[in-house]
Write a protein that holds these residues in place. Structure first.
Motif, short mmCIF file in Angstrom:
data_model
loop_
_atom_site.label_atom_id
_atom_site.label_comp_id
_atom_site.label_asym_id
_atom_site.label_seq_id
_atom_site.Cartn_x
_atom_site.Cartn_y
_atom_site.Cartn_z
N TYR A 52 -9.53 -6.16 -41.73
CA TYR A 52 -10.71 -5.73 -41.90
C TYR A 52 -11.75 -6.18 -40.73
O TYR A 52 -12.31 -5.43 -39.71
CB TYR A 52 -11.62 -6.11 -42.99
N THR A 61 -6.21 -3.24 -36.95
CA THR A 61 -6.00 -4.06 -38.05
C THR A 61 -4.89 -5.14 -37.71
O THR A 61 -4.76 -5.85 -38.72
CB THR A 61 -5.50 -3.36 -39.22
N ASN A 248 -21.28 -3.06 -48.27
CA ASN A 248 -20.51 -1.77 -48.55
C ASN A 248 -19.14 -1.90 -49.24
O ASN A 248 -18.54 -3.21 -49.53
CB ASN A 248 -20.22 -1.15 -47.02
N ASP A 250 -15.94 -1.19 -49.06
CA ASP A 250 -14.78 -1.88 -48.58
C ASP A 250 -14.84 -3.22 -48.37
O ASP A 250 -13.91 -3.93 -48.77
CB ASP A 250 -14.40 -1.04 -47.21
N LYS A 253 -15.11 -5.25 -51.57
CA LYS A 253 -13.39 -5.34 -52.25
C LYS A 253 -12.73 -6.54 -51.57
O LYS A 253 -12.03 -7.34 -52.17
CB LYS A 253 -12.74 -4.01 -51.98
#
Length: 281
Positions: A52, A61, A248, A250, A253
């Motif tokens: 991330y 990534t 947010n 994403d 999570k």
């Protein structure tokens, strides 16, 4: 002109090949004394965070590779050799190795369900009742690898310098041994307040123990960058990316997977107080 173009192309290819050969830079994730904080167990989870961050600040990534450890000495050795770009480390590790490894703290970590970072020292009800009486005694704690931080900052030097720390990666098991009077039990156990809360109301274990000492609020784990800093590492952008994660889907999570509520600005007064205690000022 053709020769000049060829030289330029070779130079450009050389730079690109060097960048690829260098590969992802290590991201150190240190949780001292945590038995599950190992490369084999936790790296797949932490890789979600590094991916991330890499995508947000470097466009890939694969910019960072997680290195998960629970031994501060081995983490320092690794950092000295492998030169991580950044990481999440304990406050004790930061205070111990900040100068040696060129660490700069940028944010602190607010863990899920943890309002304040505190430790408690527990002993048997028929045992010691004063920190000064623990000099020369054995204290079991997951933070045994950070002795100077434990003695100077958490216990504020009230036990004397001759206190002995026993490494445990199972604080709850150490508390149970203490309650049961096991031969292998330490004289006291130093553990997080949240861990003690699981025992204190238990009539079988908690009823045999008492809190001898409760620490002041301590610095949180820290997000740090290491020297030498990469020219591509924009600290302000890194901070913003991490702080925005809790806002947010994403990001949330990823945070939930590593049991982090959010990344927040550093409480510099609290960290400065810990630093003074650490150096005995």
């Amino acid at each position: 002109m053709m020769k000049t173009l060829m030289l330029s192309l070779i130079a450009a290819l050389g730079v690109g090949m060097a960048a690829r050969a260098e590969g992802p830079r290590p991201f150190l994730f240190l949780k001292t004394g945590e038995k599950f904080a190992t490369q084999e167990i936790a790296a797949p989870t932490v890789s979600g965070l590094t991916a991330y961050i890499g995508e947000k600040i470097a466009g890939t990534t694969n910019a960072f590779e997680p290195r998960v450890m629970n031994d501060p000495v081995k983490a320092a050795e690794f950092s000295g050799k492998s030169k991580p770009a950044l990481g999440i480390v304990t406050a004790g590790f930061y205070l111990t190795y900040a100068k040696t490894l060129g660490m700069e703290p940028v944010l602190e970590v607010k863990r899920v369900g943890v309002k304040e970072e505190r430790y408690v020292l527990v002993a048997r009800k028929d045992g010691v009742d004063d920190l000064t009486k623990l000099e020369g005694k054995m204290i079991a704690t997951p933070l045994a690898g950070e002795q100077r931080y434990v003695v100077g900052v958490i216990l504020q030097g009230k036990t004397g310098e001759e206190v002995r720390l026993q490494q445990t990666m199972d604080a709850e098991g150490s508390v149970f041994d203490l309650a049961e009077g096991s031969k292998k039990a330490a004289d006291a156990v130093l553990l997080e307040t949240g861990a003690w809360d699981l025992f204190k109301d238990d009539p079988d274990s908690g009823g045999k123990l008492k809190v001898v000492y409760r620490s002041e609020e301590l610095p949180h784990d820290l997000v740090v960058v290491f020297a030498p800093k990469s020219d591509a590492m924009n600290i302000d952008k890194l901070k913003q990316v991490l702080k925005d994660m809790s806002g947010n889907a994403d990001g949330q999570k990823v945070l939930q997977s590593i049991r982090v509520e959010s990344f927040t600005d550093i409480d510099h007064d609290r960290l400065a107080k810990a630093e003074k205690l650490f150096y005995g000022k």
